[in-house]
Design a protein around this motif. Structure first.
Motif, mmCIF file in Angstrom:
data_model
loop_
_atom_site.group_PDB
_atom_site.id
_atom_site.type_symbol
_atom_site.label_atom_id
_atom_site.label_comp_id
_atom_site.label_asym_id
_atom_site.label_seq_id
_atom_site.Cartn_x
_atom_site.Cartn_y
_atom_site.Cartn_z
ATOM 1 N N PRO A 1 45.390 -18.142 4.904
ATOM 2 C CA PRO A 1 44.609 -19.372 4.767
ATOM 3 C C PRO A 1 45.418 -20.564 5.247
ATOM 4 C CG PRO A 1 45.611 -18.866 2.679
ATOM 5 C CD PRO A 1 46.104 -17.841 3.659
ATOM 6 N N GLY A 2 44.709 -21.650 5.440
ATOM 7 C CA GLY A 2 45.394 -22.906 5.725
ATOM 8 C C GLY A 2 45.256 -23.844 4.539
ATOM 9 N N ARG B 1 43.174 -26.299 4.480
ATOM 10 C CA ARG B 1 41.735 -26.567 4.326
ATOM 11 C C ARG B 1 40.896 -25.329 4.635
ATOM 12 N NH1 ARG B 1 43.448 -30.235 7.502
ATOM 13 N NH2 ARG B 1 42.183 -29.487 9.221
ATOM 14 N N ARG B 2 41.337 -24.552 5.591
ATOM 15 C CA ARG B 2 40.534 -23.386 5.989
ATOM 16 C C ARG B 2 40.832 -22.189 5.107
ATOM 17 N NH1 ARG B 2 39.920 -22.089 12.235
ATOM 18 N NH2 ARG B 2 38.832 -20.351 11.263
ATOM 19 N N ASP B 3 39.807 -21.411 4.866
ATOM 20 C CA ASP B 3 39.951 -20.200 4.065
ATOM 21 C C ASP B 3 40.674 -19.133 4.901
ATOM 22 O OD1 ASP B 3 37.596 -18.795 1.640
ATOM 23 O OD2 ASP B 3 39.748 -18.485 1.935
#
Lengths: 423, 237
Positions: free
Chosen positions: B10-11, B13-15
């Motif tokens: 994951p990041g 914000r991103r999953d």
């Protein structure tokens, strides 16, 4: 002679084929043996729609932790052991203030949790009343483009379309950010509402909105319902959300349920604006049982709204008059009628006619009937009928009353939790 | 044997998303299996099939990401490892794990720097130090037994047909002068030759799994994998 030599074995062969085929068909047609407790137990599948970080996993863990014992209710919840281990692991991770929050759910961790509602009858015997299925999945499946070669997103959409109830999780953290003027928070909130709208607009099952992390909004107002009213007004200022509530409000109840998986004294926003545990935080979840408790009452409220009042009243009256086959049979007959008449919502539950009949007798009310009036009416009807119902049915009806009662208590305490399109 | 590094992580914000995948899967847009078949936990090797039916073996590890949290304050974990298409490693050499980790690090840093602009990075293969597991033929499945009534009925039908044919053949004609032809025997005329005794392939010590590794068949795989069958059969018992 030649004919005899040929036809005799052929005739015997045909006879053997016919006998064998009939026996094989009978074996397939025989219903699987079920225990008395398992027979007639429906499963209601619930899908919580929420983007990454909205709180799906924590709500699940907290809900199970609270409902695994009766605690004044007539029912409690059990789950398969390997699921209990996971749920307890998550809850322990949350409760430990020296540890981080649990990491996000991955696509590979998608799984179905099955909760069995159980109750004890007057003899002390344990009865299974119903099951609730809850899908746990990675929130990114709702917001990110599908990974090439993956079917996870398509599978999720299929599950959403076949759910008995949908819970739209609105992240209280994002509401907090939006109310504080945080542009990123407002954008994320808008994104999650847009996702929910597209998935829920065509739903034909009950929909509820759950505001997670309600503890982060405690400073909005001293009084709980006033706080909820303010958040409700903020959400309804979003045109898409408003349209969604209006579209559903005429056919079914739409709820706005504030929940906190940790309670008011456990976490707060730190200097970076992130949710951090307090070193001496005390875990006191609130309302985490309500979203699932509301499923069955809301399903039946929708059924009741959708059906012809006169016909439904006649069917209920016939059941309460106790047909000559007895009240239990009458209720089963009522349940069968509902499964047919209620269409898509109850048709899959047709095999559980006895449950449907009991639920209808408990949860259907006369037009304009208040909750207390309904309770008194049912008590009067029950006083005669109950003598003839067996222990299991009595126990089941008590659970159904409790589920409805939980919802009634919430509505009584938080009138703003019932959304209509007239805001 | 070759291994292709991969990374799912994951990041802020991103999953969880696929950040690096074997080049051949990226070319064919067929790497979704990596996200579906891996999950955080102890080291694992799993067998899987991609959406296009490609059989692969995924050896992977989970590692926490230091000093980076997501936007909700939660710690991040990355799932990395390598993919083999020719077979599964019998035991995973730590050198291979390190090689995979080294290959994915820079890709992950680039992803964290620009999550929205990220595109899956195709990985190139490296030669594994891990020994390959010697594949044995899948145990023969005994064919499902037929119901007795069907066997009996089939036998009677065959008997009736054979008897009818025999009677038709044996019917005397005007051109034939002689006794009735001999009834064909149903018993085989040649004694069966002795079946070759199977060569017992006892498992070798190198077949034993590395401690901490479990070979897990993926739920999506159907039945036994179609392994190339060597000229041996499993040991009895």
């Amino acid at each position: 002679m030649t004919a005899v030599v040929i036809l005799l074995p052929l005739g015997v062969a045909v006879l053997l084929v016919v006998v064998g085929a009939v026996r094989a068909w009978r074996r397939r047609a025989a219903p699987p043996t079920k225990s008395l407790d398992e027979a007639g137990v429906p499963t209601f599948n619930v899908v919580a729609l929420g983007p990454r970080g909205a709180g799906k996993t924590l709500l699940l863990a907290s809900m199970y932790h609270q409902m695994q014992t009766a605690s004044g209710r007539s029912y409690f919840v059990t789950a398969p052991f390997e699921q209990v281990l996971l749920l307890n692991q998550w809850f322990t991770e949350v409760a430990d203030t020296s540890r981080d929050w649990p990491s996000g759910t991955t696509v590979g961790e998608t799984r179905d949790f099955t909760f069995t509602l159980r109750t004890r009858g007057s003899s002390g015997a344990l009865h299974t009343v119903m099951r609730l299925g809850y899908l746990e999945y990675a929130g990114g499946l709702l917001t990110d483009a599908q990974t090439p070669g993956s079917t996870a997103q398509a599978d999720l959409v299929t599950r959403i379309e076949s759910a008995h109830a949908l819970l739209g999780l609105i992240d209280g953290f994002r509401i907090r950010q939006a109310l504080d003027g945080h542009a990123e928070g407002l954008m994320r909130l808008q994104q999650s509402l847009t996702t929910m709208i597209s998935l829920m607009m065509l739903a034909s099952c009950p929909v509820s909105f759950v505001i997670t992390k309600w503890d982060l909004l405690r400073d909005l107002d001293v009084e709980d319902d006033a706080r909820l009213k303010r958040v409700r007004k903020f959400l309804m200022s979003n045109q898409g959300f408003r349209d969604l509530v209006e579209a559903h409000g005429s056919h079914r109840v739409v709820r706005l349920i504030p929940v906190s998986a940790v309670g008011p004294d456990f976490a707060e926003l730190d200097e970076q604006g992130l949710v951090a545990k307090l070193p001496d935080g005390q875990l006191r979840p609130s309302n985490v049982d309500v979203p699932l408790a509301a499923v069955v009452p809301d399903v039946f409220e929708q059924v009741e709204r959708s059906m012809d009042r006169a016909k439904l009243r006649a069917a209920l009256d016939q059941a309460s008059r106790q047909s000559r086959r007895g009240p239990a049979a009458a209720l089963t007959e009522l349940g069968g009628y509902l499964a047919t008449a209620a269409g898509k919502l109850l048709a899959p539950l047709g095999p559980h006619a006895s449950f449907l009949g009991d639920a209808a007798a408990e949860l259907f009310g006369a037009p304009g009937e208040a909750a207390e009036e309904r309770r008194q009416r049912i008590e009067r009807q029950l006083s005669d009928a109950e003598r003839e119902l067996d222990e299991f049915q009595l126990a089941r009806r008590k659970v159904l009353r409790d589920l409805q009662s939980r919802v009634d208590v919430l509505e009584g305490r938080l009138p703003s939790s019932r959304l209509t399109g007239e805001d | 044997m070759l291994g292709w590094p991969f990374l799912v992580a994951p990041g802020r914000r991103r999953d969880h998303t696929t950040i690096m995948a074997p080049g051949v899967l990226v070319e064919q847009l067929d790497y979704g299996v990596l996200e579906e078949q891996t999950s955080p936990g102890p080291p694992r090797t799993v067998e899987a099939r991609s959406a296009r039916g490609r059989r692969l073996f995924i050896a992977y590890w989970t590692e926490p990401v230091d000093d980076v949290r997501d936007e909700h304050g939660r710690p991040l974990r990355m799932i990395y490892g390598f993919v083999c298409f020719d077979g599964t490693p019998a035991a995973v050499d730590n050198t291979d794990r390190q090689a995979a980790l080294d290959a994915v690090r820079s890709a992950y840093r680039a992803f964290l720097a620009d999550e929205d602009g990220h595109a899956v990075e195709p990985s190139a293969p490296f030669t594994l130090h891990s020994p390959a597991l010697t594949m044995t033929a899948a145990p023969d499945r005994s064919p499902p037994s037929l119901p007795a009534w069907l066997i009996g009925a089939s036998a009677l039908v065959i008997l009736a047909v054979v008897a009818g044919v025999a009677l038709l053949i044996g019917r005397p004609t005007s051109a034939v002068d002689g006794g009735p032809p001999p009834v064909p025997s149903l018993a085989p005329s040649v004694a069966p030759s002795a079946a070759p005794s199977p060569v017992c392939a006892a498992p070798s010590p190198s077949d034993s799994r590395s401690p901490g590794f479990r070979f897990r068949r993926s739920p999506g795989s159907s039945g036994s994998p179609a392994l190339p069958a060597p000229n041996r059969s499993p040991c009895p018992g």
